[in-house]
Design a protein around this motif. Structure first.
Motif, short mmCIF file in Angstrom:
data_model
loop_
_atom_site.label_atom_id
_atom_site.label_comp_id
_atom_site.label_asym_id
_atom_site.label_seq_id
_atom_site.Cartn_x
_atom_site.Cartn_y
_atom_site.Cartn_z
N VAL A 1 9.72 3.12 3.30
CA VAL A 1 9.29 4.29 4.07
C VAL A 1 8.42 5.22 3.22
O VAL A 1 7.33 5.62 3.63
N PHE A 2 8.88 5.55 2.02
CA PHE A 2 8.11 6.48 1.19
C PHE A 2 6.81 5.84 0.69
O PHE A 2 5.80 6.53 0.53
N ASN A 3 6.81 4.55 0.48
CA ASN A 3 5.58 3.85 0.13
C ASN A 3 4.57 3.95 1.27
O ASN A 3 3.38 4.20 1.05
N SER A 4 5.05 3.81 2.51
CA SER A 4 4.18 3.92 3.69
C SER A 4 3.63 5.33 3.85
O SER A 4 2.49 5.52 4.28
N LEU A 5 4.44 6.33 3.52
CA LEU A 5 4.02 7.72 3.69
C LEU A 5 2.87 8.09 2.74
O LEU A 5 2.24 9.13 2.92
N ARG A 6 2.59 7.24 1.75
CA ARG A 6 1.43 7.49 0.89
C ARG A 6 0.13 7.49 1.70
O ARG A 6 -0.87 8.08 1.28
N LEU A 7 0.16 6.83 2.86
CA LEU A 7 -1.05 6.75 3.70
C LEU A 7 -1.40 8.10 4.31
O LEU A 7 -2.54 8.30 4.75
N ILE A 8 -0.46 9.03 4.36
CA ILE A 8 -0.72 10.36 4.92
C ILE A 8 -1.83 11.06 4.13
O ILE A 8 -2.64 11.80 4.69
N THR A 9 -1.89 10.82 2.82
CA THR A 9 -2.82 11.56 1.96
C THR A 9 -4.19 10.90 1.83
O THR A 9 -5.07 11.44 1.18
N THR A 10 -4.39 9.73 2.43
CA THR A 10 -5.68 9.02 2.30
C THR A 10 -6.76 9.79 3.06
O THR A 10 -6.67 9.97 4.27
N LYS A 11 -7.79 10.24 2.33
CA LYS A 11 -8.84 11.04 2.97
C LYS A 11 -10.24 10.51 2.75
O LYS A 11 -11.19 10.94 3.37
#
Length: 709
Positions: free
Chosen positions: A696-706
Motif C-alpha cells: 500500500v505505501f509503495n503504491s502511495l508513492r505515485l501520489i507525488t509523481t508530477k
C-alpha cells in the motif's frame, strides 16, 4: 410494454479490502430483486440494477460494516476519522487488556487465571467483528482472511497459546485499520475532484420582464440561467461568458498553472476559479453533464476496469487461498505422524493459515492503479482505464498528428517583405483592411497580427471577393488587391527578388499572400501554422524515456510537413494522408514496433486513435469527442503532459511488479520458517501485515509523481 430495470449508484463507506468488495458484490447479486451489481473498489461505490433499497444493500455488507448512501453524483460521503471508527476503538481497548495480561504474566506467571482472563477479554473485544464474519463464512464454506484468522485464534486458544492469540487479534485489527486508512488516502484523489465544484451558486433568472437573483443548489440550475461569479469564487457550472472580463484559473480541469483570460463568448468550466473580475455566465449544461462531472464519472469507471495484471492476480488468488489451506492442514498433520509433538505442529499449521492470507497480493494492483489515475486527473490527464495506463507503459513508438498537436493549429503571420519604400506596418494595415471582410482562415491570422501590434484599422469600401484567387477593396483612396502570387502576377510585374523570397517561404512550408496598391506591388506576407514551443523538448523527453520511434502522420502538404519535421529533428514524416491512410500507417507501425500510441485531436484522427494501442487526444476540456473517442485525454491541450503520462504509467508498472514481488517474497520467507519449525503466529501476522502495508505505501508513492521520470 416492459419498463427497463432501475439502475442506481450508491456510495459506500468502510469498504476495507478488495476481497471484501468481491464478497459484498456477490451478496448484493444474491438479493432476489437484483438483476446485476458491480462494485467499484477504487471509487468506493456500487452500481445496482434492480429495485432495492439502501437497507437491503447495507444488510449484504453487514459482514464488513459497510454503510450505503444514495448521494448525488456531485458529492461524496466524507470518511469517518481514523480515531472515531468503532473497530479502531475496540482495537485500542484490546491493546489495553493485552498490556494488563502481560503485566500479570510478569508478576504471576503464564498460568495465572487472571492473566489468561485479560487475554481472553482482549481476544473477545478486538476480535468480535472478525469472529462474527469468520463463523458466518465457515458455515457457508467461504474462506477469506477473517475465516482463516478465526480458525487460527480458536486453534491457538485450544492449545493454550492465549498470549499469542490475543496479540494476533490486536495486530490483525491494526493491519485492517491501516489498510483501510491507506485505501482512503488513495481514494482522496476522487474526493478532491468531487469537492472542486461548489454545491450552490448565485443565479439571475427571468421572472416576466424582470430578473431576480437567488442562491440555489447546482442540481436546480437550468440551461439558460445566468450565473453570477464574483472575484475569488469558483464557477459552479459550464457555460459561456455573457458579461465581464477576468482571469480564470483552470488548473482543476486542465492542469494549466497559468490563469486564462476570459471575456464575452469564451467558454468556462465548473470547478474553475474566477480570480479578478466579476463574470456573468450563461449556463450551457446541467450539473450532471458538466466537464468536471464527466471527468469524475470517467475516472471512477477507469478504476472499475481491471488492468491485465490485476486480472492475473485475481485469478491467481482464487487458487492460492485453497492451496494455502491444504498446505496448513498438511503441516499440522504429516510431521506429527512421524515425529510426534502434535501441539507444536498444529500451532505451525495455524501460523501457515495466517501467513498465507492473500490480502497483500489482492491489493497489490488496484491501489497502484487507483492512485495513478487519481494523480493523473489532478494533473489534467484523463486516463480511461487501468488497461490503458498499463498499455502506455509498454509503448515503443508514438505517432503524432501535426496540426493542433505538434503545431498550435492556427495560422500566424511569420514574415512581411515590403516594396515601394512602404513600411511593414502600413502593408499590414492595408492587407488587413481588405481581409477584414474575408472569411478565409488566413484573414484571421493577418487581423490577429494587426491587433497584436496595436495598429489602427483602416476601413475598406467596395469590397469584392475573387473566388480561388483573392479579394480587393478601396482602402485610403486606393484599390488594394490581396491574393495568391499567381493572381497578383496578372495585375502587376513581380521582380526576381520577390519571386526568390516567395520560393524560400514556400520551401519552409509557409503560405504566401501578395498585395498590390493600384498597380504597384507593395509586399508579400508569409503565414504558417506555428510549432508549439514545447514540441521539441517533448520529443527529447520521449527519447529519454526510451521510446524507440516517433513519427508524424499528417494530411498536410509534404513541403509543409517536412519543414516542421526538420525543425523537430524528426526523420519519419508521412504527409498528404487521408484518415484511412493514417489508419494503415498505424497498423504498419504496430506490426513493426508492437505497442504504438497515437496523439491527435480526437475528431479527425478518430480511426487512427481507435486503431492505436493507446489513443491520446489533445484538448479534452469541453471537447466531448476527445473524451469519448480517446483512451487518454490531455485536458489542457498541453503536450508536455505526454512524457509525464508515459513516465507515470511506467512507474505504475514498476510499482505493481515490486508489489507482487514484496507480497510473495515475504510470504515465502515466512513459510520457509516452517521447515525448522520456527514460524510463530506473531511472525505470521507481521509477515501478512508487513506485506500489505509495504504494498500500500509503495503504491502511495505515485501520489507525488508530477513530471516525467
Amino acid at each position: 410494454m416492459t419498463t427497463a430495470p432501475t439502475k442506481q449508484e450508491y456510495r459506500l463507506q468502510n469498504l476495507s479490502c478488495a476481497s471484501c468488495a468481491a464478497k459484498f458484490e456477490k451478496n448484493v447479486k444474491a438479493i432476489p430483486e437484483v438483476q446485476d451489481a458491480q462494485v467499484n473498489f477504487g471509487a468506493s461505490k456500487i452500481t445496482v440494477i434492480g429495485k432495492v433499497d439502501v437497507n437491503q444493500i447495507e444488510e449484504a455488507g453487514a459482514f464488513d460494516g459497510i454503510k450505503v448512501s444514495q448521494s448525488p453524483k456531485s458529492t461524496i460521503e466524507k470518511s469517518t476519522p481514523f480515531y472515531k471508527k468503532t473497530e479502531n476503538i475496540l482495537a485500542g481497548i484490546a491493546l489495553l487488556f493485552v498490556i494488563l495480561g502481560y503485566v500479570l504474566v510478569t508478576m504471576r506467571g503464564e498460568t495465572d487465571p487472571f492473566a489468561i482472563g485479560m487475554f481472553i477479554v482482549a481476544i473477545l473485544v478486538g476480535g468480535v467483528g472478525i469472529f462474527k464474519t469468520g463463523f458466518r463464512n465457515l458455515a457457508r464454506f467461504e474462506f477469506d482472511m477473517k475465516t482463516l484468522m478465526t480458525i487460527a485464534v480458536i486453534g491457538a486458544a485450544i492449545i493454550g497459546e492465549w498470549e499469542e492469540a490475543a496479540v494476533v487479534v490486536f495486530l490483525f485489527a491494526v493491519s485492517e485499520a491501516l489498510e483501510a486508512y491507506s485505501m482512503d488516502k488513495a481514494r482522496q484523489s476522487i474526493r478532491q475532484l468531487m469537492d472542486i465544484a461548489p454545491s450552490t451558486a448565485t443565479i439571475k433568472r427571468a421572472h416576466g420582464e424582470h430578473f431576480h437573483e437567488m442562491e440555489v443548489p447546482t442540481e436546480e440550475i437550468e440551461i439558460g440561467d445566468i450565473l453570477i461569479v464574483k472575484p475569488g469564487q469558483k464557477i459552479a457550472m459550464d457555460g459561456i461568458v455573457v458579461s465581464g472580463l477576468s482571469a480564470v484559473n483552470q488548473a482543476a480541469i486542465t492542469g494549466e498553472s497559468i490563469p486564462v483570460n476570459k471575456t464575452i463568448d469564451d467558454e468556462v468550466f465548473a470547478g474553475t476559479l474566477n480570480e479578478e473580475g466579476a463574470l456573468e455566465v450563461r449556463v450551457t449544461k446541467r450539473v450532471e453533464d458538466t466537464t468536471i462531472a464527466k471527468i469524475i464519472h470517467l475516472v471512477e469507471e477507469a478504476q472499475a476496469e481491471k488492468a491485465p495484471s490485476q486480472q492475473f492476480v485475481d485469478r491467481f488468488a482464487k487458487y492460492y487461498t485453497p492451496a494455502i489451506m491444504i498446505v496448513a492442514l498438511l503441516v499440522a498433520v504429516i510431521p506429527p505422524l512421524f515425529i510426534g509433538d502434535w501441539q507444536h505442529w498444529i500451532y505451525q499449521g495455524l501460523a501457515v493459515l495466517v501467513v498465507g492470507c492473500p490480502c497483500a497480493l489482492v491489493v497489490s494492483t488496484p491501489v497502484a492503479i487507483v492512485t495513478a489515475i487519481g494523480n493523473a486527473a489532478r494533473q489534467g490527464v484523463l486516463i480511461k482505464g487501468g488497461i490503458h495506463l498499463e498499455q502506455l507503459g509498454h509503448i515503443e513508438a508514438v505517432a503524432f498528428d501535426k496540426t493542433g498537436t505538434l503545431t498550435k493549429g492556427k495560422p500566424e503571420v511569420t514574415d512581411i517583405y515590403t516594396q515601394s519604400n512602404m513600411s511593414e506596418d502600413t502593408v499590414l494595415q492595408l492587407v488587413a483592411a481588405v481581409e477584414k471582410q474575408s472569411q478565409h482562415p488566413l484573414a484571421k491570422a493577418i487581423l490577429t497580427a494587426l491587433h497584436e501590434k496595436g495598429l489602427a484599422e483602416f476601413e475598406p469600401t467596395n469590397f469584392q471577393s475573387v473566388t480561388g484567387k483573392g479579394a480587393f477593396a478601396t482602402v485610403e483612396g486606393k484599390k488594394v488587391s490581396v491574393g495568391s502570387l499567381k493572381w497578383i502576377s496578372t495585375l502587376t510585374s513581380v521582380d526576381e527578388v520577390i519571386k526568390e523570397q516567395v520560393d524560400q517561404l514556400q520551401a519552409q512550408g509557409k503560405t504566401v499572400v501578395a498585395a498590390v496598391s493600384d498597380t504597384q506591388l507593395i509586399g508579400i506576407i508569409g503565414i504558417a501554422d506555428q510549432l508549439r514551443k514545447e514540441s521539441k523538448s517533448v520529443l527529447q523527453n520521449l527519447t529519454a524515456l526510451k521510446v524507440k520511434h516517433t513519427v508524424m502522420l499528417t494530411g498536410d502538404a509534404k513541403l509543409t510537413a517536412e519543414a516542421i519535421a526538420t525543425s523537430l529533428n524528426m526523420s519519419d514524416v508521412r504527409a498528404g494522408l487521408l484518415p484511412a491512410e493514417k489508419l494503415t500507417a498505424i497498423k504498419e507501425l504496430r506490426m513493426q514496433y508492437g505497442a504504438v500510441a497515437m496523439v491527435g485531436d480526437g475528431v479527425n484522427d478518430a480511426p487512427a486513435l481507435a486503431s492505436a494501442s493507446v489513443g491520446i487526444a489533445m484538448g479534452g476540456a469541453g471537447t466531448d469527442a476527445a473524451l469519448e473517442t480517446a483512451d487518454i485525454a490531455l485536458m489542457g491541450d498541453d503536450l508536455t503532459k505526454l512524457p509525464y503520462t508515459i513516465g507515470l504509467s511506467r512507474k505504475t508498472l514498476r510499482i505493481i511488479q515490486e508489489n507482487i514481488i514484496f507480497a510473495l517474497a515475504l510470504k515465502l520467507i515466512a513459510l520457509l520458517l516452517v521447515i525448522p519449525g520456527w514460524l510463530t503466529l506473531w511472525i505470521a501476522i507481521f509477515a501478512d501485515m508487513g506485506a500489505t502495508l509495504l504494498v500500500v505505501f509503495n503504491s502511495l508513492r505515485l501520489i507525488t509523481t508530477k513530471k516525467y521520470s
